[in-house]
Design a protein around this motif. Structure first.
Motif, PDB file in Angstrom:
ATOM      1  N   GLU A  21       0.800  -1.225   0.000  1.00 15.00           N
ATOM      2  CA  GLU A  21       0.000   0.000   0.000  1.00 15.00           C
ATOM      3  C   GLU A  21       0.829   1.270   0.000  1.00 15.00           C
ATOM      4  N   ARG A  22       2.107   1.170   0.320  1.00 18.35           N
ATOM      5  CA  ARG A  22       2.949   2.361   0.351  1.00 18.35           C
ATOM      6  C   ARG A  22       3.426   2.696  -1.069  1.00 18.35           C
ATOM      7  N   VAL A 198       0.260  -3.191 -15.742  1.00 19.65           N
ATOM      8  CA  VAL A 198       0.094  -2.300 -14.589  1.00 19.65           C
ATOM      9  C   VAL A 198      -1.041  -1.313 -14.824  1.00 19.65           C
ATOM     10  N   SER A 199      -1.124  -0.769 -16.028  1.00 22.64           N
ATOM     11  CA  SER A 199      -2.137   0.259 -16.312  1.00 22.64           C
ATOM     12  C   SER A 199      -3.530  -0.316 -16.512  1.00 22.64           C
ATOM     13  N   SER A 200      -3.633  -1.632 -16.641  1.00 21.73           N
ATOM     14  CA  SER A 200      -4.932  -2.247 -16.958  1.00 21.73           C
ATOM     15  C   SER A 200      -5.677  -2.746 -15.723  1.00 21.73           C
ATOM     16  N   VAL A 201      -5.032  -2.716 -14.555  1.00 18.49           N
ATOM     17  CA  VAL A 201      -5.655  -3.248 -13.340  1.00 18.49           C
ATOM     18  C   VAL A 201      -5.546  -2.231 -12.213  1.00 18.49           C
ATOM     19  N   ASP A 202      -6.343  -2.468 -11.174  1.00 18.00           N
ATOM     20  CA  ASP A 202      -6.382  -1.566 -10.018  1.00 18.00           C
ATOM     21  C   ASP A 202      -5.851  -2.220  -8.756  1.00 18.00           C
ATOM     22  N   ARG A 203      -5.102  -3.286  -8.899  1.00 24.66           N
ATOM     23  CA  ARG A 203      -4.495  -3.968  -7.759  1.00 24.66           C
ATOM     24  C   ARG A 203      -2.975  -3.878  -7.871  1.00 24.66           C
ATOM     25  N   ARG A 228       5.539  -4.825  -6.398  1.00 26.63           N
ATOM     26  CA  ARG A 228       6.312  -5.914  -5.776  1.00 26.63           C
ATOM     27  C   ARG A 228       7.155  -6.600  -6.837  1.00 26.63           C
ATOM     28  N   VAL A 229       8.391  -6.952  -6.470  1.00 25.34           N
ATOM     29  CA  VAL A 229       9.306  -7.605  -7.400  1.00 25.34           C
ATOM     30  C   VAL A 229       9.848  -8.865  -6.746  1.00 25.34           C
ATOM     31  N   SER A 230       9.585 -10.007  -7.354  1.00 26.91           N
ATOM     32  CA  SER A 230      10.103 -11.288  -6.866  1.00 26.91           C
ATOM     33  C   SER A 230      11.132 -11.823  -7.849  1.00 26.91           C
TER      34      SER A 230
END
Length: 274
Positions: A21-22, A198-203, A228-230
């Motif tokens: 959330e940050r 990234v631009s197509s979703v809200d999560r 987040r990066v795994s």
């Protein structure tokens, strides 16, 4: 984490949710056993994620041959929040997904990913409607746990020879509507593909680094809106690569120069002794 060690699963769950959330992206590295988890925690990472392939390789098996494995060893190795790689839920039925989420919670993790790959070579990706049912079942099970559990829904097209960006986005959007907390399409091939997702979703979106192909820094991914990066099995494979290089040097040349790059026993003992 600042402010002292996190001790309860509820605290870990809230802390993990807060990382998403940050502002900006965070790296969630993937240990394959308790020892590698403790090393990563010592280096200051804020959360960990298991890797089914890394774990499988560490016990001499293939990723696709595992049944449900207990993530408790990694979850209990450090005070950090842990998200588990739960593959496809270890079964086709939505009820199996729900049971896997419940068992993951009992193992001590505070998050987990469910993928839409079937494990069948002739039909590797679940039909969308059924895949959504599976995510919805996982979400319901996660919400029934007595602590915040962050469920990640994975669209696996690119890992199974189906580099269809439009279908991948359609799936991620459907999983978002089904209640997934984080969305993840491993092995996207270009910066433009990542930006489109990234631009197509809200999560929050998880992106996989450490594969061949697109190479972007944390700063670049953060600027694109990634949260987040795994790194999947890449840390485990890097360790195995060092072992193979050292073993080949001994076998083929009879020399031992590989040891010059080895971590010192005193350094590792100091970390594990804390």
């Amino acid at each position: 984490m600042s402010g002292g060690a996190v001790v309860t699963q509820a605290e870990k769950g809230r802390a993990f949710r807060g990382l998403h959330e940050r502002a900006g992206a965070f790296i969630i590295p993937n240990p394959w056993d308790a020892g590698s988890a403790r090393l990563l925690a010592h280096l200051g990472f804020e959360a960990l994620a298991t890797t089914s392939m890394g774990y499988a390789f560490s016990i001499g098996k293939l990723d696709t041959t595992l049944s449900r494995d207990d993530a408790s060893a990694i979850a209990s190795a450090t005070p950090l929040p842990v998200s588990a790689d739960l593959e496809n839920g270890y079964g086709d039925a939505p009820e199996m997904v729900a049971e896997t989420i419940r068992l993951a919670g009992e193992a001590g993790v505070v998050g987990g990913s469910i993928e839409d790959a079937s494990g069948r070579a002739d039909d590797p990706i679940y039909e969308l409607g059924f895949a959504v049912e599976r995510v919805r079942a996982g979400v319901a099970a996660a919400r029934a746990l007595p602590f915040p559990f962050t469920l990640t829904a994975r669209a696996e097209n690119y890992l199974h020879g189906r580099p269809d960006l439009r279908d991948t986005i359609r799936r991620l959007q459907a999983y978002q509507e089904a209640g997934a907390d984080v969305l993840y399409a491993p092995a996207l091939e270009t910066k433009e593909d990542i930006a489109a997702v990234v631009s197509s979703v809200d999560r929050p979106v998880n992106v996989l680094m450490g594969l061949r192909g697109v190479q972007l820094s944390l700063a670049e991914l953060s600027a694109m809106g990634v949260r987040r990066v795994s790194v999947g099995s890449s840390l485990c494979r890097a360790a195995l690569g060092a072992l193979l290089r050292g073993a080949r040097e001994m076998r083929e040349r009879g020399t031992f120069n590989f040891a010059a790059e080895a971590a010192s026993s005193s350094e590792i003992s100091a970390i594990f002794g804390k």
